[in-house]
Design a protein around this motif. Sequence first.
Motif, PDB file in Angstrom:
ATOM      1  N   LEU A 239     -93.429  27.078 -19.348  1.00 30.51           N
ATOM      2  CA  LEU A 239     -94.106  28.347 -19.637  1.00 30.51           C
ATOM      3  C   LEU A 239     -95.097  28.659 -18.527  1.00 30.51           C
ATOM      4  CD1 LEU A 239     -93.780  26.685 -22.591  1.00 30.51           C
ATOM      5  CD2 LEU A 239     -94.466  28.943 -23.382  1.00 30.51           C
ATOM      6  N   LYS A 240     -95.157  29.929 -18.178  1.00 25.55           N
ATOM      7  CA  LYS A 240     -96.069  30.379 -17.124  1.00 25.55           C
ATOM      8  C   LYS A 240     -96.766  31.653 -17.575  1.00 25.55           C
ATOM      9  CE  LYS A 240     -93.245  28.464 -13.363  1.00 25.55           C
ATOM     10  NZ  LYS A 240     -92.527  28.772 -12.093  1.00 25.55           N
ATOM     11  N   GLY A 241     -97.857  31.971 -16.878  1.00 23.79           N
ATOM     12  CA  GLY A 241     -98.585  33.199 -17.160  1.00 23.79           C
ATOM     13  C   GLY A 241     -99.805  32.974 -18.022  1.00 23.79           C
ATOM     14  N   LYS A 242    -100.620  34.012 -18.130  1.00 26.32           N
ATOM     15  CA  LYS A 242    -101.855  33.944 -18.901  1.00 26.32           C
ATOM     16  C   LYS A 242    -101.655  34.620 -20.248  1.00 26.32           C
ATOM     17  CE  LYS A 242    -105.090  33.653 -15.044  1.00 26.32           C
ATOM     18  NZ  LYS A 242    -106.315  34.199 -14.423  1.00 26.32           N
ATOM     19  N   SER A 243    -101.693  33.842 -21.281  1.00 26.11           N
ATOM     20  CA  SER A 243    -101.545  34.352 -22.649  1.00 26.11           C
ATOM     21  C   SER A 243    -101.777  33.206 -23.628  1.00 26.11           C
ATOM     22  CB  SER A 243    -100.152  34.953 -22.881  1.00 26.11           C
ATOM     23  OG  SER A 243     -99.164  33.947 -22.742  1.00 26.11           O
ATOM     24  N   THR A 244    -101.900  33.588 -24.880  1.00 25.78           N
ATOM     25  CA  THR A 244    -101.986  32.599 -25.949  1.00 25.78           C
ATOM     26  C   THR A 244    -100.893  32.928 -26.959  1.00 25.78           C
ATOM     27  OG1 THR A 244    -104.370  32.298 -25.667  1.00 25.78           O
ATOM     28  CG2 THR A 244    -103.410  31.612 -27.773  1.00 25.78           C
ATOM     29  N   VAL A 245     -99.908  32.042 -27.068  1.00 22.93           N
ATOM     30  CA  VAL A 245     -98.757  32.307 -27.929  1.00 22.93           C
ATOM     31  C   VAL A 245     -98.377  31.042 -28.693  1.00 22.93           C
ATOM     32  CG1 VAL A 245     -97.812  34.147 -26.466  1.00 22.93           C
ATOM     33  CG2 VAL A 245     -97.148  31.767 -26.060  1.00 22.93           C
ATOM     34  N   LYS A 246     -97.656  31.265 -29.768  1.00 21.29           N
ATOM     35  CA  LYS A 246     -97.064  30.161 -30.520  1.00 21.29           C
ATOM     36  C   LYS A 246     -95.599  30.071 -30.138  1.00 21.29           C
ATOM     37  CE  LYS A 246     -96.169  28.401 -35.188  1.00 21.29           C
ATOM     38  NZ  LYS A 246     -96.291  28.647 -36.635  1.00 21.29           N
ATOM     39  N   ALA A 247     -95.206  28.978 -29.535  1.00 19.79           N
ATOM     40  CA  ALA A 247     -93.830  28.778 -29.087  1.00 19.79           C
ATOM     41  C   ALA A 247     -93.087  27.911 -30.104  1.00 19.79           C
ATOM     42  CB  ALA A 247     -93.809  28.118 -27.719  1.00 19.79           C
ATOM     43  N   THR A 248     -91.899  28.357 -30.488  1.00 24.03           N
ATOM     44  CA  THR A 248     -91.094  27.625 -31.468  1.00 24.03           C
ATOM     45  C   THR A 248     -89.714  27.340 -30.898  1.00 24.03           C
ATOM     46  OG1 THR A 248     -92.245  28.677 -33.325  1.00 24.03           O
ATOM     47  CG2 THR A 248     -90.108  27.647 -33.790  1.00 24.03           C
ATOM     48  N   ALA A 249     -89.330  26.082 -30.910  1.00 25.12           N
ATOM     49  CA  ALA A 249     -87.996  25.672 -30.474  1.00 25.12           C
ATOM     50  C   ALA A 249     -87.169  25.301 -31.697  1.00 25.12           C
ATOM     51  CB  ALA A 249     -88.089  24.488 -29.521  1.00 25.12           C
ATOM     52  N   THR A 250     -85.937  25.788 -31.751  1.00 20.46           N
ATOM     53  CA  THR A 250     -85.051  25.550 -32.889  1.00 20.46           C
ATOM     54  C   THR A 250     -83.795  24.833 -32.418  1.00 20.46           C
ATOM     55  OG1 THR A 250     -85.847  27.544 -34.023  1.00 20.46           O
ATOM     56  CG2 THR A 250     -83.746  26.604 -34.772  1.00 20.46           C
ATOM     57  N   LEU A 251     -83.511  23.692 -33.031  1.00 18.90           N
ATOM     58  CA  LEU A 251     -82.291  22.932 -32.755  1.00 18.90           C
ATOM     59  C   LEU A 251     -81.314  23.170 -33.900  1.00 18.90           C
ATOM     60  CD1 LEU A 251     -80.584  20.774 -31.294  1.00 18.90           C
ATOM     61  CD2 LEU A 251     -81.895  19.028 -32.546  1.00 18.90           C
ATOM     62  N   ARG A 252     -80.126  23.594 -33.554  1.00 18.06           N
ATOM     63  CA  ARG A 252     -79.112  23.897 -34.577  1.00 18.06           C
ATOM     64  C   ARG A 252     -77.828  23.138 -34.246  1.00 18.06           C
ATOM     65  NH1 ARG A 252     -77.747  27.652 -38.461  1.00 18.06           N
ATOM     66  NH2 ARG A 252     -75.569  28.318 -38.555  1.00 18.06           N
ATOM     67  N   VAL A 253     -77.380  22.299 -35.175  1.00 12.04           N
ATOM     68  CA  VAL A 253     -76.105  21.595 -35.030  1.00 12.04           C
ATOM     69  C   VAL A 253     -74.999  22.498 -35.559  1.00 12.04           C
ATOM     70  CG1 VAL A 253     -74.730  19.624 -35.783  1.00 12.04           C
ATOM     71  CG2 VAL A 253     -77.111  19.300 -35.151  1.00 12.04           C
ATOM     72  N   LEU A 254     -74.027  22.809 -34.693  1.00 14.24           N
ATOM     73  CA  LEU A 254     -72.962  23.737 -35.054  1.00 14.24           C
ATOM     74  C   LEU A 254     -71.760  23.033 -35.666  1.00 14.24           C
ATOM     75  CD1 LEU A 254     -73.099  25.933 -31.823  1.00 14.24           C
ATOM     76  CD2 LEU A 254     -74.284  26.317 -33.996  1.00 14.24           C
ATOM     77  N   SER A 255     -71.443  21.855 -35.148  1.00 10.30           N
ATOM     78  CA  SER A 255     -70.314  21.089 -35.680  1.00 10.30           C
ATOM     79  C   SER A 255     -70.570  19.601 -35.421  1.00 10.30           C
ATOM     80  CB  SER A 255     -68.999  21.516 -35.012  1.00 10.30           C
ATOM     81  OG  SER A 255     -68.999  21.159 -33.634  1.00 10.30           O
ATOM     82  N   PRO A 256     -70.076  18.707 -36.280  1.00 11.76           N
ATOM     83  CA  PRO A 256     -69.326  19.020 -37.499  1.00 11.76           C
ATOM     84  C   PRO A 256     -70.228  19.640 -38.562  1.00 11.76           C
ATOM     85  CG  PRO A 256     -69.830  16.689 -37.406  1.00 11.76           C
ATOM     86  CD  PRO A 256     -70.248  17.256 -36.094  1.00 11.76           C
ATOM     87  N   GLY A 257     -69.636  20.522 -39.406  1.00 12.58           N
ATOM     88  CA  GLY A 257     -70.413  21.229 -40.396  1.00 12.58           C
ATOM     89  C   GLY A 257     -70.737  20.376 -41.602  1.00 12.58           C
ATOM     90  N   PRO A 258     -71.524  20.904 -42.532  1.00 11.76           N
ATOM     91  CA  PRO A 258     -72.142  22.222 -42.466  1.00 11.76           C
ATOM     92  C   PRO A 258     -73.261  22.267 -41.439  1.00 11.76           C
ATOM     93  CG  PRO A 258     -72.966  21.021 -44.364  1.00 11.76           C
ATOM     94  CD  PRO A 258     -71.871  20.175 -43.778  1.00 11.76           C
ATOM     95  N   PRO A 259     -73.593  23.488 -40.885  1.00 14.92           N
ATOM     96  CA  PRO A 259     -74.642  23.581 -39.869  1.00 14.92           C
ATOM     97  C   PRO A 259     -75.980  23.066 -40.400  1.00 14.92           C
ATOM     98  CG  PRO A 259     -73.375  25.623 -40.000  1.00 14.92           C
ATOM     99  CD  PRO A 259     -72.973  24.797 -41.177  1.00 14.92           C
ATOM    100  N   ARG A 260     -76.717  22.386 -39.525  1.00 15.62           N
ATOM    101  CA  ARG A 260     -78.043  21.874 -39.880  1.00 15.62           C
ATOM    102  C   ARG A 260     -79.029  22.328 -38.808  1.00 15.62           C
ATOM    103  NH1 ARG A 260     -78.218  18.030 -43.919  1.00 15.62           N
ATOM    104  NH2 ARG A 260     -76.211  17.197 -44.602  1.00 15.62           N
ATOM    105  N   THR A 261     -80.273  22.610 -39.234  1.00 15.76           N
ATOM    106  CA  THR A 261     -81.270  23.177 -38.326  1.00 15.76           C
ATOM    107  C   THR A 261     -82.597  22.449 -38.464  1.00 15.76           C
ATOM    108  OG1 THR A 261     -80.237  25.357 -38.495  1.00 15.76           O
ATOM    109  CG2 THR A 261     -82.486  25.285 -37.668  1.00 15.76           C
TER     110      THR A 261
END
Length: 477
Positions: free
Chosen positions: A446-468
């Motif tokens: 991340l670069k720049g001047k700001s204050t933010v909440k960053a969220t990373a999401t991991l999603r398993v696509l297969s084998p199912g069912p999908p999990r996050t």
Amino acid sequence: MTNPRNGIAGFQLTEHTWITEVGNWIDAISPDGRRAGALLFDARIIDTPGVRDRVVAAVLTDRRLAMGGLPGLIPVADVVAAGSQVWLLTAQAVTPTLAGLLAAGSVDASGAASVLAETAHTLVALHAAGITHGSVQPGTVVITAEGGALLSERGLSDAIHGRLSTPERDSSGWAALARGLAASCARGAPRAADLFERAAATATTRGLTAARSMLLAERDLLPGGVISRHGLAQAARGQSVFAQPLAYTRPEDAAGSGREADRDEGDIVTLLRVPGTSTGPGTGDSAGDQAMLGSQAPTHPSPGNQDAERFGPGVGTETPVERIWREGRDGPRRGSARRSKAERARRRRTILAAGVLAVILAGAAVAWFRLGASPDLTVASVAVKAPKKAQRCNSSVLITGTIVTNGEAGEITYEWRKNLDKEVVKATLETTSDKTSYSVPLRWSLKGKSTVKATATLRVLSPGPPRTGKASFTYRC
């Protein structure tokens, strides 16, 4: 929340269900109001020739081991048939599992050591009796409200696949379990993680007894220098669906005193002891038992018929399903037209109950069929960790994802998504049969001047069912 109208053999079924290799598990309430579990076997599996007999043989073996004083297994109350359905009923809750606690990040290092020590003790005792578990992985380790670790589904995977597992397979599964727990506490307790990794290596080279001795001898590497159940007990009570008051009606409360005997659940037969069959203990034909056990028959003497009917303290020789079977058996001898009418009504109610239960299991069935294309590898849980401290200007942040499997080889497809941009990072992961936990990191700059909440999401696509899984951190510049 439970639905008091849905039950099987006196066990009331809740709405909490999940899919495993063998079928659909459901949290349940036993006839005496205790926490329990019910497993509805997948019809495609249980109807395969020989599978039903091998499952019954495995359960009978568990009961003989329990009567011989072997602890550490989830006790089985009964195996019953209701029409075309076959159910396994347990006398103990089967949730939460270690897989669920790992996904929630609720397993501390001391608790992880407790799980490893207790499961190793159970497996060593099984092997000494000439028996194996066959499917040691996070989803078959149940954490009790007291923080104890019990193994479920013993022998069921072998029964389904028609195989005889070796002690080495159990040792490999335990080693993979240790490595997964090492990964889960690597950041907060690196010395404990190193101990677990070395214990895993020892289990595969020198055996489980040596691995367990190492854990006990080097407990000073754990936080506080102790192996403790306390954190596990808190985590288990916090996650269990039974932690809150349950919305169900006890049969005696609903029907009034003396009415329990009038309850009718349809034509339900116990498979563990039905006169005239060959699947019960002490009967003339033990072919089903031998097909399952082979050379793994217990080394201690088998109990007689009376002992085989009794399981655990306070449980009588006649189970609820045996009573139902007996009452259904004795009824036709009276030749009463009233009894015949009652039997026809009972069959109609059985069909209706099956329809209601089908509605509950519809979603689970869809998931099961989706898994049918690749039954060998399943994903038990997904967890994501991010830094807790705010990140400064122009930071490169490491996000750690953990994917826990059932320990089978195969390929996992997954993706990372970031809430601050549209980039999607897709990747594949090759799994092996000697591991259950895999780390999939994401580097986020991340670069720049700001204050933010960053969220990373991991999603398993297969084998199912999908999990996050997801995790957030703060970027402040």
